[in-house]
Design a protein around this motif. Structure first.
Motif, short mmCIF file in Angstrom:
data_model
loop_
_atom_site.label_atom_id
_atom_site.label_comp_id
_atom_site.label_asym_id
_atom_site.label_seq_id
_atom_site.Cartn_x
_atom_site.Cartn_y
_atom_site.Cartn_z
N SER A 1 46.11 34.90 68.18
CA SER A 1 46.67 34.34 69.41
C SER A 1 47.51 35.39 70.12
O SER A 1 48.07 36.29 69.49
CB SER A 1 47.52 33.11 69.11
OG SER A 1 48.56 33.43 68.20
N LEU A 2 47.55 35.28 71.43
CA LEU A 2 48.36 36.17 72.26
C LEU A 2 49.72 35.52 72.46
O LEU A 2 49.84 34.44 73.03
CB LEU A 2 47.68 36.41 73.61
CG LEU A 2 48.49 37.20 74.65
CD1 LEU A 2 48.80 38.60 74.15
CD2 LEU A 2 47.74 37.26 75.98
N MET A 3 50.77 36.19 71.99
CA MET A 3 52.13 35.67 72.12
C MET A 3 52.73 36.03 73.47
O MET A 3 53.33 35.20 74.14
CB MET A 3 53.01 36.21 70.99
CG MET A 3 52.41 36.03 69.58
SD MET A 3 52.16 34.30 69.17
CE MET A 3 53.87 33.78 68.99
N SER A 4 52.55 37.30 73.87
CA SER A 4 53.08 37.73 75.17
C SER A 4 52.39 39.02 75.59
O SER A 4 51.84 39.75 74.76
CB SER A 4 54.60 37.95 75.11
OG SER A 4 54.91 39.04 74.26
N GLN A 5 52.42 39.28 76.89
CA GLN A 5 51.85 40.50 77.43
C GLN A 5 52.68 40.98 78.61
O GLN A 5 53.02 40.19 79.50
CB GLN A 5 50.41 40.29 77.90
CG GLN A 5 49.79 41.53 78.55
CD GLN A 5 48.42 41.30 79.14
OE1 GLN A 5 47.88 40.18 79.06
NE2 GLN A 5 47.83 42.33 79.73
N SER B 1 52.00 41.46 72.35
CA SER B 1 52.50 40.88 71.10
C SER B 1 51.48 39.81 70.71
O SER B 1 51.23 38.88 71.47
CB SER B 1 53.88 40.26 71.27
OG SER B 1 54.86 41.25 71.47
N ILE B 2 50.88 39.97 69.53
CA ILE B 2 49.87 39.02 69.07
C ILE B 2 50.25 38.51 67.68
O ILE B 2 51.14 39.07 67.02
CB ILE B 2 48.46 39.66 69.01
CG1 ILE B 2 48.42 40.80 67.98
CG2 ILE B 2 48.02 40.15 70.39
CD1 ILE B 2 47.04 41.38 67.73
N LYS B 3 49.58 37.46 67.27
CA LYS B 3 49.74 36.94 65.92
C LYS B 3 48.36 36.85 65.30
O LYS B 3 47.46 36.20 65.83
CB LYS B 3 50.42 35.57 65.94
CG LYS B 3 50.82 35.08 64.56
CD LYS B 3 51.60 33.76 64.64
CE LYS B 3 52.03 33.32 63.24
NZ LYS B 3 52.74 32.00 63.30
N ARG C 1 38.35 29.77 71.34
CA ARG C 1 38.81 28.39 71.20
C ARG C 1 39.68 28.06 72.41
O ARG C 1 39.90 28.91 73.28
CB ARG C 1 39.58 28.21 69.89
CG ARG C 1 38.77 28.69 68.67
CD ARG C 1 39.23 28.12 67.36
NE ARG C 1 40.65 28.26 67.10
CZ ARG C 1 41.24 27.85 65.96
NH1 ARG C 1 40.50 27.26 65.01
NH2 ARG C 1 42.53 28.00 65.76
N ALA C 2 40.18 26.86 72.47
CA ALA C 2 40.91 26.40 73.66
C ALA C 2 42.12 27.28 73.99
O ALA C 2 42.32 27.66 75.15
CB ALA C 2 41.36 24.95 73.46
N HIS C 3 42.94 27.63 72.99
CA HIS C 3 44.16 28.37 73.25
C HIS C 3 44.30 29.63 72.39
O HIS C 3 45.33 30.31 72.46
CB HIS C 3 45.39 27.47 73.03
CG HIS C 3 45.37 26.24 73.88
ND1 HIS C 3 45.52 26.29 75.26
CD2 HIS C 3 45.19 24.93 73.55
CE1 HIS C 3 45.44 25.05 75.74
NE2 HIS C 3 45.24 24.21 74.72
N ASP C 4 43.31 29.92 71.58
CA ASP C 4 43.35 31.11 70.74
C ASP C 4 41.93 31.48 70.34
O ASP C 4 40.96 30.99 70.92
CB ASP C 4 44.26 30.89 69.52
CG ASP C 4 43.87 29.66 68.70
OD1 ASP C 4 42.69 29.26 68.75
OD2 ASP C 4 44.75 29.07 68.03
#
Length: 678
Positions: A551-555, A561-563, A534-537
């Protein structure tokens, strides 16, 4: 005090000795084999000299070469570490003849305690309690069998000149004696050059408690309390702790005074360990004395605020012991776990390979020998770094992980946390097993004995569990983000072209991508993962399960860190070829990624051949061509890393051909014999 010493060892103990020498302003000389040219201990010493080929008998056991190097480099003393030449009386004598100080006990003390049989006779005269058994020189097989029958089964056979669990067998019945004796003697001659054995009554549920002793040349001798080393596999220690749980002050004093008496009886000097086997009722018996520094010495250092290597150096230089008995007290609790390259699920078989990635728990320097007692929560003693190899030539220890706590409960919590932070990629390790052991009810409640691992086998070796969706999601995100980085780097001037980047862009509909992973649990039916871009996740699902928003929170590098739905997940993903190693919530999940662009997996068409589990030497062949065998029958015995490994028949069948003979060296995976299932 010495200005330069030679360290006649390798690995973590060589690095450990060098660290104290550096702090004391003493220069160090390392010796190394061809296999250790790039080893850590070579790098941490001030000088390093090549002494021979990889085989220990041609390098680290060459006393003449080591002494030659010491004299050539101007070293005044030699620290032997443990293992190799550390308990070799002839080496100590040779050092003295060459005008070098041997940083260890006198040769006479080593000779007195070097033979388990002689040591037990000496202790018997000193009225130290002994386990019922036979400790004499008569080595006729029939005579030893008679003695074992007299003692009563189970009986423990031990190499008289041995240690570290080598040349040791527990015999449950008279019928097992002949084969066990032959195996014990083979291992003893290979490890120590002496096949003499002793036989003792094997005590049920005993504890292994040892006392650290120290003596100087001025007649002072003290004990630095005890260590409990009951948790063992293959008669080798796995976890050690100090002080011993449930130890009364009276029993501690009795064992300590007995250990000092034993040391004084042989005119001991330096660091030594008197080992006792203790019953659950508190009674104890002398086992042996190790005339060297022990692998587990850090737990004693952490509860006493001492540097035992510094004490060794000072005593060897003729100084008095830094402390008297009444100046020693116990502070808190310390536990040591031995991190090994081995596979616990396969009988603790050693693992050979390269440490492609190694991340240790955060450790704070433990300032040993200071006046203030401020121990670190975590200490790591290691002789390897990322990129180093664990070879078949030496012990497969990777590191010693030591933690300290104000009490045992805190030390246990810190050990579990530190093990959860350890990451190793490239070979099998015992880290997950150690974590189960530390968190298990038996160890955490101090229900200790040398059979703990066997008694709790079911809980310590649970069936493999399926990788959770959160772990598969981490693997999927790591793959996708790695592909983005590669395509972005390759696109160059065409960075704006959506067709040229791995962004999952499609003109008319969202891209649904199928990923396939497998592990030991899912080898026959891989995990089928669906990722809809999808566009952002993404929408993420496993099998037929309802997809969740991912979704990717940080790398940060390999840390993600994902959700996943409402769940926040943190973990690391390290790729090693087609394997994705996911570290999450203190667990390690090696996942095989089935890349559709890669070549089809090669079939291991070994047919009915039985292969070598690791590089080693064939020491016995019990089968011949045309012989019918039953499932479990021993066919070939290999020796690797001074341990014997039995290759058994996997099914009832017929041996068609034996491909190697006794004495042959074989490579990892080499077919040993051809076998036809009945």
């Amino acid at each position: 005090m010495f200005t330069k010493i030679l360290i006649a060892n390798r690995g973590e103990i060589a690095c450990r000795v060098a660290a104290t020498a550096r702090r004391m302003g003493i220069k160090t000389v390392a010796v190394y084999s061809e296999a250790d040219a790039n080893a850590k201990h070579v790098a941490v010493c001030d000088e390093a000299v090549l002494i021979g080929p990889a085989a220990a008998k041609e390098s680290y056991l060459r006393a003449d070469k080591i002494i030659e190097v010491a004299r050539a480099t101007g070293a005044q003393a030699i620290h032997p570490g443990y293992g190799f030449l550390s308990e070799n009386a002839e080496f100590a004598d040779a050092c003295a003849e060459a005008g070098l100080v041997f940083i260890g006990p006198p040769a006479s003390a080593m000779r007195a305690m070097g033979s388990k049989s002689a040591a037990k006779s000496l202790m018997e005269k000193a009225n130290v309690p002994l386990v019922p058994g036979y400790h004499g020189d008569q080595q006729d097989a029939e005579f030893l069998h008679t003695q074992a029958d007299r003692i009563g089964y189970p009986v423990l056979l031990k190499a008289s000149a041995g240690g570290g669990g080598k040349g040791m067998r527990v015999i449950e019945s008279s019928e097992q004696f002949k084969d066990a004796l032959a195996s014990c003697k083979r291992e003893a001659i290979s490890s120590f050059g002496d096949d003499k054995v002793l036989a003792e009554k094997y005590l049920q549920r005993p504890r292994h408690i040892e006392i650290q002793v120290f003596a100087d040349t001025l007649g002072n001798c003290i004990y630095l309390f005890e260590r409990d080393c009951s948790v063992q596999r293959r008669h080798q220690k796995v976890l050690e702790e100090a002080p011993a749980p449930n130890m009364t002050a009276e029993r501690r004093a009795a064992m300590g005074e007995a250990a000092v008496a034993a040391a004084k009886a042989v005119g001991y000097v330096g660091a030594g360990t008197v080992e006792f086997i203790a019953n659950q009722d508190g009674s104890f018996y002398f086992m042996e004395m190790n005339t060297r520094l022990q692998v587990e010495h850090p737990v004693t250092e952490m509860i006493t605020g001492t540097d035992l290597v510094e004490w060794q150096l000072r005593v060897a230089a003729g100084e008095a012991l830094p402390k008297k008995q009444d100046e020693l007290t116990i502070h808190g609790h310390a536990i040591e776990a031995r991190i090994y390259a081995e596979n616990p699920e396969k009988g603790f078989l050693p693992s050979i390979g390269t440490l492609r990635h190694m991340q240790t728990p955060a450790a704070v320097s433990f300032e040993l020998g200071g006046t203030a007692f401020e121990p670190a929560a975590v200490r790591v003693d290691s002789g390897v770094r990322s990129g180093d190899a664990i070879s078949p030539f030496y012990d497969p220890m990777i590191a010693k992980l030591i933690v300290w706590g104000a009490d045992r409960k805190q030390a246990l919590a810190r050990m579990a946390q530190a093990l959860a932070q350890y990451q190793i990629v490239g070979l099998a390790t015992n880290i997950a097993f150690l974590k189960r052991l530390v968190e298990g009810q038996a160890f955490s409640t101090a229900d200790l004995d040398t059979g703990l691992i066997e008694r709790h086998h079911a809980s310590l070796f649970p069936a493999a569990a399926a990788a959770p969706a959160s772990v598969l999601a981490l693997a999927a995100v790591a793959l996708i983000e790695a592909e983005k980085e590669v395509s972005a780097a390759q696109s160059g001037a065409n960075a704006a072209d959506p067709w040229g980047q791995a962004l999952g862009w499609r003109m008319n509909q969202a891209y649904l991508r199928k990923l396939s992973f497998s592990d030991e649990f899912s080898a026959e039916q891989p995990y089928c993962v669906g990722v809809r871009y999808r566009a952002h996740d993404w929408l993420f699902g496993v099998g037929e399960a309802e997809p969740q928003v991912l979704s990717l929170m940080s790398q940060q590098g390999c840390d993600f860190s994902i959700k996943l739905g409402d769940l926040a997940v943190h973990g690391s993903v390290r790729r090693d070829g087609e394997l994705l190693h996911v570290f999450c919530n203190g667990a390690h999940y090696p996942l095989h990624y089935h890349d559709p662009m890669a070549h089809a997996g090669e079939s291991e068409a070994e047919g009915g051949r039985l292969t070598a589990p690791m590089p080693g030497k064939v020491v016995a062949v019990m089968a011949s061509a045309g012989q019918s065998v039953k499932k479990g029958d021993a066919l070939v015995i290999m020796e690797a890393m001074k341990m014997e490994h039995t290759i058994a028949a996997p099914h009832d069948g017929v041996v068609e051909e034996v491909l190697y003979g006794v004495g042959d060296q074989v490579a990892d995976g080499a077919p040993l014999l051809a076998f036809k299932t009945a």
